[in-house]
Design an enzyme around this catalytic site. Structure first.
Site, short mmCIF file in Angstrom:
data_model
loop_
_atom_site.label_atom_id
_atom_site.label_comp_id
_atom_site.label_asym_id
_atom_site.label_seq_id
_atom_site.Cartn_x
_atom_site.Cartn_y
_atom_site.Cartn_z
N ASP A 213 0.85 -1.19 0.00
CA ASP A 213 0.00 0.00 0.00
C ASP A 213 0.89 1.24 0.00
O ASP A 213 1.85 1.31 0.76
CB ASP A 213 -0.90 0.02 1.23
CG ASP A 213 -1.90 -1.13 1.23
OD1 ASP A 213 -2.23 -1.62 0.15
OD2 ASP A 213 -2.34 -1.52 2.33
N ARG A 278 -16.12 -13.09 0.90
CA ARG A 278 -15.30 -12.30 1.81
C ARG A 278 -15.63 -10.83 1.62
O ARG A 278 -15.63 -10.32 0.48
CB ARG A 278 -13.81 -12.55 1.54
CG ARG A 278 -12.88 -11.68 2.40
CD ARG A 278 -11.41 -11.95 2.05
NE ARG A 278 -10.53 -10.99 2.67
CZ ARG A 278 -10.02 -11.09 3.89
NH1 ARG A 278 -10.32 -12.15 4.62
NH2 ARG A 278 -9.23 -10.16 4.38
#
Length: 339
Positions: A213, A278
């Site tokens: 990230d 999910r």
């Protein structure tokens, strides 16, 4: 839910499959935010793994569950309705395509700016008037609570590293100009996985490919479903056991630079299978676009030099958008090593 008929599978054959790692990682550092040694545990976790789990975080399960319920409702809308909230530019609804450089995954998502309601107009066609308000309130309540966790963790990092002033990191996240964002991901089960693989029990689709990230820190929460994997320093991929009541936090590229490489930006990915859906919620804490990112002077020891060139968050963000997910983005900003 994204469900493909067998006849439509060919066009998504570019979504990669991989063998799920048999290793379940039971060594995730746990940080109890109420313990007096929390700062020391956070720093050690960031140095060793770039990753840890926080408990006693103060965010109520009611707030968490309310947003998850709203996310399930959104992703359960007919595809034609969800598509009205897209395509992402970069905010809005996206499906399978991740970014503009060819990355794809078994995923649909909603990307929102965390500091404004500028996404409301784009989202409103996908909800009845009442439901859109419930969704907006659930997002705002959740993000507001999770931001407080981010601020607390940033200040614990400063305490553990003995950085002055104490709010040097949390201030970047607290700023009204903070370029932070919030993402809801849905990884549907894939009943057609047997069409893509002769042995579906031994294969998983790549839901979100390996990447780091770019922001300072990321705060992840998911429903009680497996699929999240991290890459250890030796290159081994391991599965992280799900924990729907805790938050997982990982170091981003910017924090690696700010600590002059002392902290490690975590490479991670998500696998999607043929079982349970999910749902994950991620807050990405980023600095203002004009914030200068460089190693903090107090973390560059005497006789050492900065490992990275100074850059603004805007410059790094533009550079990151030009790369593929798995690319090493920081390479362009590293200084040449002196032999």
């Amino acid at each position: 839910m994204v469900v493909l008929s067998p006849g439509a599978i060919d066009q998504f054959a570019v979504i990669k499959t991989c063998r799920p790692s048999g290793a379940v990682f039971d060594g995730v550092p746990v940080v109890d935010l109420l313990r007096p040694d929390a700062a020391m545990v956070v720093v050690r976790a960031c140095e060793e793994f770039g990753f840890f789990k926080v408990v006693n975080h103060g965010v109520s399960l009611e707030v968490i569950n309310r947003l998850e319920d709203e996310a399930v409702k959104f992703f359960g809308l007919p595809q034609s309705e969800k598509d009205k909230a897209g395509p992402p530019d970069p905010f809005g609804y996206g499906n399978k395509r991740i970014g503009w450089n060819g990355d794809v995954g078994w995923i649909e998502y909603l990307l929102l700016h965390s500091n404004s309601s500028e996404d409301d107009q784009k989202l409103s066609p996908s909800f009845s008037q009442g439901n859109q308000e419930f969704f907006r309130c659930a997002v705002e309540e959740y993000v507001r609570a999770v931001k407080e966790v981010a601020f607390r963790v940033a200040e614990l990092i400063a305490d553990g590293l003995e950085i002055e002033p104490r709010d040097v990191l949390s201030g970047m996240l607290r700023s009204e100009a903070s370029d932070s964002c919030f993402r809801l991901n849905h990884y549907p089960p894939c009943p057609e996985l047997q069409v893509l693989s002769p042995s579906p029990s031994s294969r998983n689709l790549i839901g979100f490919g390996e990447h780091t990230d770019p922001q300072i820190i990321s705060i992840l929460r998911s429903n009680n479903t497996s699929g999240f994997q991290i890459c250890l320093r030796d290159g081994a991929w391991v599965s992280v056991p799900p924990d729907h009541s805790s938050f997982f936090i990982n170091v981003g590229d910017s924090l690696q630079v700010l600590t002059n490489g002392r902290f490690w930006s975590l490479k991670h990915r998500v696998l999607a299978g043929h079982g349970k859906s999910r749902i994950s919620m991620i807050y990405f804490g980023g600095p203002a676009l004009d914030e200068k990112i460089a190693p903090l002077p107090s973390l560059v020891a005497e006789g050492e030099s900065s490992l990275y060139k100074e850059f603004t968050w805007s410059e790094y963000k533009r550079s990151a958008y030009k790369t593929r997910l798995a690319d090493y983005r920081l390479g362009l900003f590293e200084k040449p090593r002196v032999q």
